[in-house]
Scaffold this motif. Structure first.
Motif, mmCIF file in Angstrom:
data_model
loop_
_atom_site.group_PDB
_atom_site.id
_atom_site.type_symbol
_atom_site.label_atom_id
_atom_site.label_comp_id
_atom_site.label_asym_id
_atom_site.label_seq_id
_atom_site.Cartn_x
_atom_site.Cartn_y
_atom_site.Cartn_z
ATOM 1 N N GLU A 35 -84.488 62.004 -39.378
ATOM 2 C CA GLU A 35 -84.530 61.022 -38.292
ATOM 3 C C GLU A 35 -85.900 60.347 -38.232
ATOM 4 O O GLU A 35 -86.001 59.114 -38.178
ATOM 5 N N VAL A 36 -86.946 61.141 -38.289
ATOM 6 C CA VAL A 36 -88.308 60.600 -38.250
ATOM 7 C C VAL A 36 -88.582 59.759 -39.497
ATOM 8 O O VAL A 36 -89.140 58.662 -39.413
ATOM 9 N N SER A 37 -88.150 60.252 -40.658
ATOM 10 C CA SER A 37 -88.370 59.525 -41.907
ATOM 11 C C SER A 37 -87.655 58.177 -41.902
ATOM 12 O O SER A 37 -88.208 57.167 -42.362
ATOM 13 N N LEU A 38 -86.434 58.141 -41.396
ATOM 14 C CA LEU A 38 -85.697 56.873 -41.318
ATOM 15 C C LEU A 38 -86.428 55.877 -40.421
ATOM 16 O O LEU A 38 -86.537 54.697 -40.754
ATOM 17 N N ALA A 39 -86.942 56.360 -39.299
ATOM 18 C CA ALA A 39 -87.709 55.493 -38.402
ATOM 19 C C ALA A 39 -88.976 54.983 -39.082
ATOM 20 O O ALA A 39 -89.348 53.805 -38.936
ATOM 21 N N GLN A 40 -89.622 55.857 -39.852
ATOM 22 C CA GLN A 40 -90.821 55.440 -40.582
ATOM 23 C C GLN A 40 -90.480 54.372 -41.618
ATOM 24 O O GLN A 40 -91.221 53.395 -41.789
ATOM 25 N N LEU A 84 -81.647 50.623 -41.137
ATOM 26 C CA LEU A 84 -82.481 51.811 -40.955
ATOM 27 C C LEU A 84 -82.635 52.145 -39.471
ATOM 28 O O LEU A 84 -82.660 53.330 -39.100
ATOM 29 N N ASP A 85 -82.722 51.138 -38.618
ATOM 30 C CA ASP A 85 -82.740 51.384 -37.172
ATOM 31 C C ASP A 85 -81.436 52.057 -36.738
ATOM 32 O O ASP A 85 -81.446 53.019 -35.960
ATOM 33 N N THR A 141 -81.341 55.619 -37.948
ATOM 34 C CA THR A 141 -82.207 56.446 -37.108
ATOM 35 C C THR A 141 -81.468 56.861 -35.841
ATOM 36 O O THR A 141 -81.507 58.036 -35.443
ATOM 37 N N GLN A 142 -80.773 55.929 -35.212
ATOM 38 C CA GLN A 142 -79.999 56.244 -34.005
ATOM 39 C C GLN A 142 -78.889 57.245 -34.321
ATOM 40 O O GLN A 142 -78.651 58.187 -33.553
ATOM 41 N N ALA A 166 -78.846 59.418 -36.795
ATOM 42 C CA ALA A 166 -79.473 60.704 -37.090
ATOM 43 C C ALA A 166 -79.866 61.412 -35.794
ATOM 44 O O ALA A 166 -79.746 62.637 -35.690
ATOM 45 N N GLU A 167 -80.310 60.649 -34.811
ATOM 46 C CA GLU A 167 -80.644 61.238 -33.511
ATOM 47 C C GLU A 167 -79.388 61.842 -32.875
ATOM 48 O O GLU A 167 -79.424 62.965 -32.349
#
Length: 124
Positions: A51-56, A88-89, A92-93, A95-96
């Motif tokens: 999740e963090v990696s996707l946001a990065q 990717l946004d 990220t959502q 994955a959260e």
């Protein structure tokens, strides 16, 4: 074009891919019932890291500069960057959400009294 000396993220992603394939090939049969709690705990940690990696990655794509990171005046590149950021946004959502759902499953498994070795009939 020269190859950067340290491509840590690239190599880490390759290791993650291999580890995930190893997990697929081994997680269907567990010799120790308690592993059914420990394994999802480790996967939960991995999902949070993803999740963090996707946001990065979304943030990196957001800051990509024409002429520096991709070919300037190339419409497909510009569209590709915009698509990557949006997707990717979204990833990220998602994955959260996966992290939250898996966390609840992990919590359910946490209260189970797993029996790894049986000396005789189960005691109630």
């Amino acid at each position: 074009m020269t190859e950067p000396a340290d491509r840590a993220a690239f190599h880490a992603a390759s290791r993650l891919s291999r580890a995930a394939r190893d997990l697929i090939q081994s997680a269907d049969k567990l010799d120790r019932p308690s592993d059914s709690y420990a394994i999802p705990g480790n996967v939960l940690d991995a999902v949070r890291s993803l999740e963090v990696s996707l946001a990065q990655q979304a943030q990196w794509h957001r800051g990509a500069e024409a002429g520096r990171h991709f070919q300037e005046d190339h419409v497909d590149s510009t569209i590709g960057i915009m698509t990557a950021v949006a997707e990717l946004d979204l990833a990220t959502q998602q994955a959260e959400g996966l992290h939250e759902t898996q966390s609840r499953a992990y919590g359910g498994s946490a209260v189970v009294r797993w029996v790894d070795e049986m000396d005789g009939p189960a005691k109630g």
